[in-house]
Motif scaffolding. Structure first.
Motif, PDB file in Angstrom:
ATOM      1  N   MET A 258       0.826  -1.203   0.000  1.00 19.87           N
ATOM      2  CA  MET A 258       0.000   0.000   0.000  1.00 19.87           C
ATOM      3  C   MET A 258       0.866   1.262   0.000  1.00 19.87           C
ATOM      4  O   MET A 258       0.594   2.218  -0.737  1.00 19.87           O
ATOM      5  N   MET A 259       1.934   1.273   0.814  1.00 19.36           N
ATOM      6  CA  MET A 259       2.802   2.451   0.884  1.00 19.36           C
ATOM      7  C   MET A 259       3.517   2.680  -0.450  1.00 19.36           C
ATOM      8  O   MET A 259       3.598   3.813  -0.936  1.00 19.36           O
ATOM      9  N   ILE A 260       4.029   1.598  -1.056  1.00 21.22           N
ATOM     10  CA  ILE A 260       4.701   1.736  -2.348  1.00 21.22           C
ATOM     11  C   ILE A 260       3.735   2.229  -3.414  1.00 21.22           C
ATOM     12  O   ILE A 260       4.050   3.131  -4.209  1.00 21.22           O
ATOM     13  N   GLY A 261       2.517   1.650  -3.427  1.00 18.97           N
ATOM     14  CA  GLY A 261       1.508   2.074  -4.390  1.00 18.97           C
ATOM     15  C   GLY A 261       1.127   3.524  -4.216  1.00 18.97           C
ATOM     16  O   GLY A 261       0.965   4.269  -5.203  1.00 18.97           O
ATOM     17  N   ALA A 262       0.999   3.977  -2.952  1.00 22.86           N
ATOM     18  CA  ALA A 262       0.640   5.369  -2.691  1.00 22.86           C
ATOM     19  C   ALA A 262       1.755   6.315  -3.123  1.00 22.86           C
ATOM     20  O   ALA A 262       1.495   7.358  -3.732  1.00 22.86           O
ATOM     21  N   VAL A 263       3.015   5.957  -2.796  1.00 21.24           N
ATOM     22  CA  VAL A 263       4.147   6.814  -3.172  1.00 21.24           C
ATOM     23  C   VAL A 263       4.250   6.935  -4.689  1.00 21.24           C
ATOM     24  O   VAL A 263       4.440   8.042  -5.223  1.00 21.24           O
ATOM     25  N   LEU A 264       4.090   5.822  -5.408  1.00 20.93           N
ATOM     26  CA  LEU A 264       4.115   5.868  -6.872  1.00 20.93           C
ATOM     27  C   LEU A 264       3.010   6.772  -7.404  1.00 20.93           C
ATOM     28  O   LEU A 264       3.217   7.569  -8.330  1.00 20.93           O
ATOM     29  N   GLY A 265       1.818   6.646  -6.816  1.00 20.91           N
ATOM     30  CA  GLY A 265       0.704   7.483  -7.246  1.00 20.91           C
ATOM     31  C   GLY A 265       0.960   8.955  -6.997  1.00 20.91           C
ATOM     32  O   GLY A 265       0.624   9.811  -7.826  1.00 20.91           O
ATOM     33  N   ILE A 266       1.571   9.270  -5.843  1.00 22.40           N
ATOM     34  CA  ILE A 266       1.868  10.670  -5.516  1.00 22.40           C
ATOM     35  C   ILE A 266       2.923  11.222  -6.475  1.00 22.40           C
ATOM     36  O   ILE A 266       2.839  12.377  -6.916  1.00 22.40           O
ATOM     37  N   ILE A 267       3.918  10.383  -6.822  1.00 19.67           N
ATOM     38  CA  ILE A 267       4.949  10.827  -7.771  1.00 19.67           C
ATOM     39  C   ILE A 267       4.334  11.153  -9.129  1.00 19.67           C
ATOM     40  O   ILE A 267       4.676  12.156  -9.765  1.00 19.67           O
TER      41      ILE A 267
END
Length: 541
Positions: free
Chosen positions: A249-258
């Motif tokens: 979830m954290m990796i997916g969120a960070v990618l989305g924010i980028i």
């Protein structure tokens, strides 16, 4: 301002803090990589078992990263995003990280026993009794609050309810495969990951619609069963699988924010007073607990983590690093509402049943920018959040049972040996609390109790260090700050709840207030007693 920029700045600060202030803490705590840890000296193959750093980090992080770093920052955003970010960053580095790391080191220097045992040795038997009473009270609050939060989430996002129930069954099956059938861990993990994805799909297509009150009763029954089951049946396999959920979830969120690079539309600061929460001081510092400092972490650090630590030098990576990682999660959580206007933020909270649904919607929005359907991503985020709320719910119930048994050990041996009765003592209190009001009413009291538990853990560590000749200002300063914050908050909550007729919560606040004062008095008295210096902690000027 762009939230991507803010997130990257915070991430860099956390990394710098780990390698600088973390090294300072190593020196002050007298870390000796050549000194055997209790995992080796007391190895029993059951509780005391050395674990590799990444494995122990996964267990520790899954235990501490419950709903706190989600609920607290979203709730505190009523004051604007800036106060929340500042407290998360400063608190994680100088307060929470110190609290978690020093609690772990104090425990392993005392045969990996609890902070209560450290208090008994350095403050006295009455201090231990007061600490255990406070711990039980705080854990009852934790179970009650998280039962409300999970119930509200399941009512607002019924897809997550279905997926979570399936996930519990999956965790039990995974534990049976690995522990009884001896299936290869990698193979079992791959099967588990695929089954988790299937759980999300089934949740989306077959939502389980029940009222929040019904869910509270179901969750209390679940917490009882989970607390008395052997840990290998549910808790261990679930924590292992949970860690993959959270990392994903954290990796997916960070990618989305980028990719999305969302602009911050929320006001940086809305004022020192909010009509629902009250004044920024002390309420901000008890509303954001996990993510800055959480007393619950000291119970984990001095509980299972201390018994599995392979080498003292790994402690910084697991506890201080784990706290900074949780702080980074809290920053991401702030981002799930910072891209909204203040009016949109308030409307989403009301529409989606509180912080968990709001968080899931924000994560779903971020993840949708790299191709995943927003509805699927939202359900995945809600499942992740509810999975960690579950972890907190039954872990707190189990820890409460331990505390009841420890308190009764020399006073009521029959109760100490009865896991069912000691569990029910915790759940009866938690159930009454969960059914007494909404999460927003109970959360400030939970935050006060949790933060006070952190202050007490810092008090125990400080007394230990002072009696060993260590200059302990790095624990004393955050300890004093947390005592000022929590005593002020409890006093405010007593007045507010009495005025509003919430007598149960008002009396609970008064009870915690009195326990805290007595424990401070006991600690002050103990400092007048001189003990021989302990060579396991070397004074560092």
């Amino acid at each position: 301002m762009n939230f991507l920029t803010l997130m990257l700045i915070c991430g860099v600060i956390f990394i710098i803090a780990y390698f600088t202030y973390g090294k300072f803490l190593d020196r002050k705590l007298g870390i000796d990589p050549n000194r055997p840890t209790p995992a080796h000296t007391m190895h029993d193959g059951v509780d005391y078992v050395p674990a590799k750093k990444p494995v122990l980090l996964g267990h520790h992080y899954a235990s501490i990263a419950g709903g706190g770093p989600i609920v607290g920052p979203i709730t505190a955003a009523v004051f604007g995003w800036l106060p929340a970010v500042l407290w998360v960053v400063i608190g994680s580095i100088f307060v929470g990280g110190v609290h978690d790391y020093s609690s772990l080191q104090a425990s392993i220097r005392h045969k990996a026993q609890s902070i209560g045992t450290v208090i008994k040795e350095y403050i006295g038997n009455r201090g231990q009794i007061l600490f255990l009473l406070f711990s039980i009270s705080a854990l009852i609050l934790i179970v009650g609050v998280f039962a409300i939060l999970v119930a509200n989430t399941f009512e607002a996002v019924p897809q997550a309810a279905t997926a979570s129930m399936l996930f519990l069954g999956l965790a039990i099956l995974f534990g049976f495969m690995v522990n009884q059938l001896r299936v290869n861990l990698v193979v079992a993990t791959v099967i588990g990951m695929l089954a988790m994805l299937a759980s999300v799909w089934l949740g989306i297509n077959y939502p389980l619609n029940l009222s929040a009150t019904t869910w509270i009763w179901i969750l209390l029954i679940y917490a009882y069963v989970a607390s008395v089951l052997p840990v290998w049946v549910l808790l261990q396999p679930r924590d292992y699988l949970n860690s993959f959920l959270l990392y994903g979830m954290m990796i997916g969120a960070v990618l989305g924010i980028i990719i999305a690079a969302p602009a911050i539309q929320m006001e940086a600061f809305t004022g020192f007073y909010n009509e629902n929460l009250g004044y920024l001081f002390p309420i901000l510092f008890i509303t954001i607990a996990c993510g800055a400092i959480s007393g619950f972490h000291s119970l984990v650090s001095s509980g299972t983590t201390a018994k599995q630590l392979d080498n003292e030098k790994s402690g910084k990576f697991i506890t201080y690093g784990g706290m900074l990682l949780e702080g980074f999660l809290a920053i991401i959580v702030i981002g799930t509402v910072a891209y909204l206007t203040q009016a949109e933020y308030a409307a989403r909270l009301a529409e989606l049943g509180g912080p968990i649904g709001t968080f899931a919607a924000g994560i779903g929005y971020f993840m949708s920018h790299w191709g995943i359907a927003e509805a699927t991503a939202t359900t995945f985020a809600a499942l992740t959040a509810s999975a960690f709320l579950f972890t907190t719910l039954d872990s707190a119930t189990r820890l409460g049972r331990y505390a009841v048994q420890e308190l009764a050990e020399q006073r009521a041996p029959a109760l100490a040996k009865n896991i069912h009765l000691s569990t029910l003592i915790v759940l009866i209190g938690a159930g009454a609390l969960a059914l007494s009001g909404t999460w927003s009413t109970v959360w400030p009291l939970f935050g006060s109790a949790n933060q006070m538990l952190g202050a007490i853990a810092l008090l125990a560590v400080s007394v230990w260090l002072i009696k060993k000749g260590v200059k302990s200002y790095f624990t004393v300063i955050p300890m004093i700050f947390m005592f000022v914050v929590t005593i002020s908050a409890l006093f405010v909550l007593m007045q507010k709840n009495f005025a509003e007729g919430n007598y149960f919560l008002a009396i609970s606040a008064f009870f915690l207030f009195v326990l805290c004062l007595f424990l401070i008095i006991e600690a002050w008295r103990s400092l007048s007693v001189t003990k021989d210096e302990d060579t396991t902690v070397r004074a560092d000027s």
